[in-house]
Design a protein around this motif. Structure first.
Motif, PDB file in Angstrom:
ATOM      1  N   ILE A  91       0.852  -1.188   0.000  1.00 24.08           N
ATOM      2  CA  ILE A  91       0.000   0.000   0.000  1.00 24.08           C
ATOM      3  C   ILE A  91       0.884   1.232   0.000  1.00 24.08           C
ATOM      4  O   ILE A  91       1.835   1.327   0.781  1.00 24.08           O
ATOM      5  CB  ILE A  91      -0.924   0.023   1.237  1.00 24.08           C
ATOM      6  N   VAL A  92       0.564   2.171  -0.882  1.00 26.80           N
ATOM      7  CA  VAL A  92       1.275   3.442  -0.956  1.00 26.80           C
ATOM      8  C   VAL A  92       0.294   4.552  -0.574  1.00 26.80           C
ATOM      9  O   VAL A  92      -0.798   4.636  -1.144  1.00 26.80           O
ATOM     10  CB  VAL A  92       1.835   3.702  -2.373  1.00 26.80           C
ATOM     11  N   MET A  93       0.712   5.387   0.366  1.00 28.65           N
ATOM     12  CA  MET A  93      -0.090   6.538   0.774  1.00 28.65           C
ATOM     13  C   MET A  93       0.670   7.801   0.383  1.00 28.65           C
ATOM     14  O   MET A  93       1.832   7.739   0.009  1.00 28.65           O
ATOM     15  CB  MET A  93      -0.352   6.500   2.284  1.00 28.65           C
ATOM     16  N   ASN A  94       0.013   8.962   0.507  1.00 28.18           N
ATOM     17  CA  ASN A  94       0.634  10.194   0.035  1.00 28.18           C
ATOM     18  C   ASN A  94       1.433  10.949   1.091  1.00 28.18           C
ATOM     19  O   ASN A  94       2.153  11.879   0.747  1.00 28.18           O
ATOM     20  CB  ASN A  94      -0.420  11.114  -0.585  1.00 28.18           C
ATOM     21  N   THR A  95       1.326  10.574   2.348  1.00 29.13           N
ATOM     22  CA  THR A  95       2.118  11.216   3.408  1.00 29.13           C
ATOM     23  C   THR A  95       2.437  10.180   4.479  1.00 29.13           C
ATOM     24  O   THR A  95       1.711   9.190   4.636  1.00 29.13           O
ATOM     25  CB  THR A  95       1.356  12.382   4.091  1.00 29.13           C
ATOM     26  N   PRO A  96       3.499  10.408   5.252  1.00 28.97           N
ATOM     27  CA  PRO A  96       3.774   9.503   6.377  1.00 28.97           C
ATOM     28  C   PRO A  96       2.601   9.456   7.360  1.00 28.97           C
ATOM     29  O   PRO A  96       2.287   8.402   7.922  1.00 28.97           O
ATOM     30  CB  PRO A  96       5.026  10.095   7.016  1.00 28.97           C
ATOM     31  N   GLU A  97       1.939  10.602   7.569  1.00 25.81           N
ATOM     32  CA  GLU A  97       0.796  10.638   8.488  1.00 25.81           C
ATOM     33  C   GLU A  97      -0.333   9.739   7.997  1.00 25.81           C
ATOM     34  O   GLU A  97      -0.925   8.989   8.776  1.00 25.81           O
ATOM     35  CB  GLU A  97       0.271  12.063   8.655  1.00 25.81           C
ATOM     36  N   SER A  98      -0.639   9.807   6.710  1.00 23.13           N
ATOM     37  CA  SER A  98      -1.727   8.965   6.198  1.00 23.13           C
ATOM     38  C   SER A  98      -1.346   7.490   6.254  1.00 23.13           C
ATOM     39  O   SER A  98      -2.200   6.637   6.518  1.00 23.13           O
ATOM     40  CB  SER A  98      -2.153   9.386   4.800  1.00 23.13           C
ATOM     41  N   ALA A  99      -0.082   7.168   6.043  1.00 21.17           N
ATOM     42  CA  ALA A  99       0.362   5.776   6.169  1.00 21.17           C
ATOM     43  C   ALA A  99       0.185   5.294   7.606  1.00 21.17           C
ATOM     44  O   ALA A  99      -0.297   4.181   7.849  1.00 21.17           O
ATOM     45  CB  ALA A  99       1.822   5.639   5.737  1.00 21.17           C
ATOM     46  N   ALA A 100       0.540   6.135   8.575  1.00 19.00           N
ATOM     47  CA  ALA A 100       0.374   5.783   9.994  1.00 19.00           C
ATOM     48  C   ALA A 100      -1.105   5.627  10.339  1.00 19.00           C
ATOM     49  O   ALA A 100      -1.479   4.724  11.102  1.00 19.00           O
ATOM     50  CB  ALA A 100       1.022   6.840  10.876  1.00 19.00           C
ATOM     51  N   ARG A 101      -1.941   6.481   9.777  1.00 17.82           N
ATOM     52  CA  ARG A 101      -3.378   6.387  10.050  1.00 17.82           C
ATOM     53  C   ARG A 101      -3.968   5.104   9.478  1.00 17.82           C
ATOM     54  O   ARG A 101      -4.844   4.496  10.086  1.00 17.82           O
ATOM     55  CB  ARG A 101      -4.102   7.607   9.509  1.00 17.82           C
ATOM     56  N   VAL A 102      -3.486   4.686   8.317  1.00 24.15           N
ATOM     57  CA  VAL A 102      -3.955   3.413   7.758  1.00 24.15           C
ATOM     58  C   VAL A 102      -3.556   2.272   8.684  1.00 24.15           C
ATOM     59  O   VAL A 102      -4.358   1.399   8.991  1.00 24.15           O
ATOM     60  CB  VAL A 102      -3.406   3.195   6.328  1.00 24.15           C
ATOM     61  N   ARG A 103      -2.304   2.292   9.143  1.00 27.02           N
ATOM     62  CA  ARG A 103      -1.838   1.223  10.049  1.00 27.02           C
ATOM     63  C   ARG A 103      -2.656   1.185  11.340  1.00 27.02           C
ATOM     64  O   ARG A 103      -3.000   0.115  11.833  1.00 27.02           O
ATOM     65  CB  ARG A 103      -0.362   1.416  10.372  1.00 27.02           C
ATOM     66  N   SER A 104      -2.959   2.355  11.913  1.00 29.27           N
ATOM     67  CA  SER A 104      -3.683   2.366  13.187  1.00 29.27           C
ATOM     68  C   SER A 104      -5.177   2.088  13.015  1.00 29.27           C
ATOM     69  O   SER A 104      -5.801   1.494  13.884  1.00 29.27           O
ATOM     70  CB  SER A 104      -3.473   3.691  13.919  1.00 29.27           C
ATOM     71  N   THR A 105      -5.750   2.494  11.891  1.00 21.56           N
ATOM     72  CA  THR A 105      -7.184   2.281  11.665  1.00 21.56           C
ATOM     73  C   THR A 105      -7.486   0.844  11.266  1.00 21.56           C
ATOM     74  O   THR A 105      -8.542   0.313  11.616  1.00 21.56           O
ATOM     75  CB  THR A 105      -7.703   3.238  10.565  1.00 21.56           C
TER      76      THR A 105
END
Length: 159
Positions: A91-105
């Protein structure tokens, strides 16, 4: 949101074309915007027996700027996003924050590598598009700058 008819049309035409032209591909890369592309991409990857990389660009169901009609719509949107991502190998996200949010959600996606690739721009090039006395007013979220040099500095430090 796209209709079921559009989804059916998209899969009816996109999947066979991708299977025909992607036989020799090493990976299926899906820029998942529109987000309904995820289902077609999963079918293609499964049929070709190739890993699926989903690039979400924006985390649509996690976007704090998106206003859902109701809390039920938000839950359904997150569920759809989770189901789509569960089919990905990467999975590729557009920011480190969005990647972290995907992992936590979506903690059940812990087996899937999630990374971010920033959407970028050239601050000098962007600032040069404005008149010398231009004003950028992005509100509280995106800030304010006046004049070409201030715009250049603003865009150079913007997230």
């Amino acid at each position: 949101m796209l209709t079921r008819a559009w989804q059916a049309w998209w899969e009816r035409y996109a999947v066979p074309l991708a299977l025909e032209h992607g036989r020799d591909a090493d990976v299926v890369y899906a820029s998942v915007s529109p987000y309904s592309t995820a289902r077609a991409a999963a079918r293609i990857a499964r049929s070709l027996a190739r890993p699926l990389v989903m690039d979400l660009e924006d985390p649509w169901a996690l976007d704090e700027m998106l206003v859902h009609e109701t809390a039920v719509h938000e839950v359904l949107d997150r569920r759809a996003m989770g189901h789509a991502l569960a089919k990905a190998h990467y999975i590729v996200m557009n920011t480190p924050e969005s990647a972290a949010r995907v992992r936590s959600t979506f903690p059940y996606l812990d087996r899937v590598p999630v990374t971010s690739i920033l959407n970028g721009y050239d601050a000098d090039g962007l600032a040069s598009l404005f008149a010398p006395d231009a004003v950028w007013d992005g509100g509280a979220l995106f800030g304010r700058a006046e004049g070409t040099e201030a715009l250049r500095a603003h865009f150079a430090t913007a997230p």
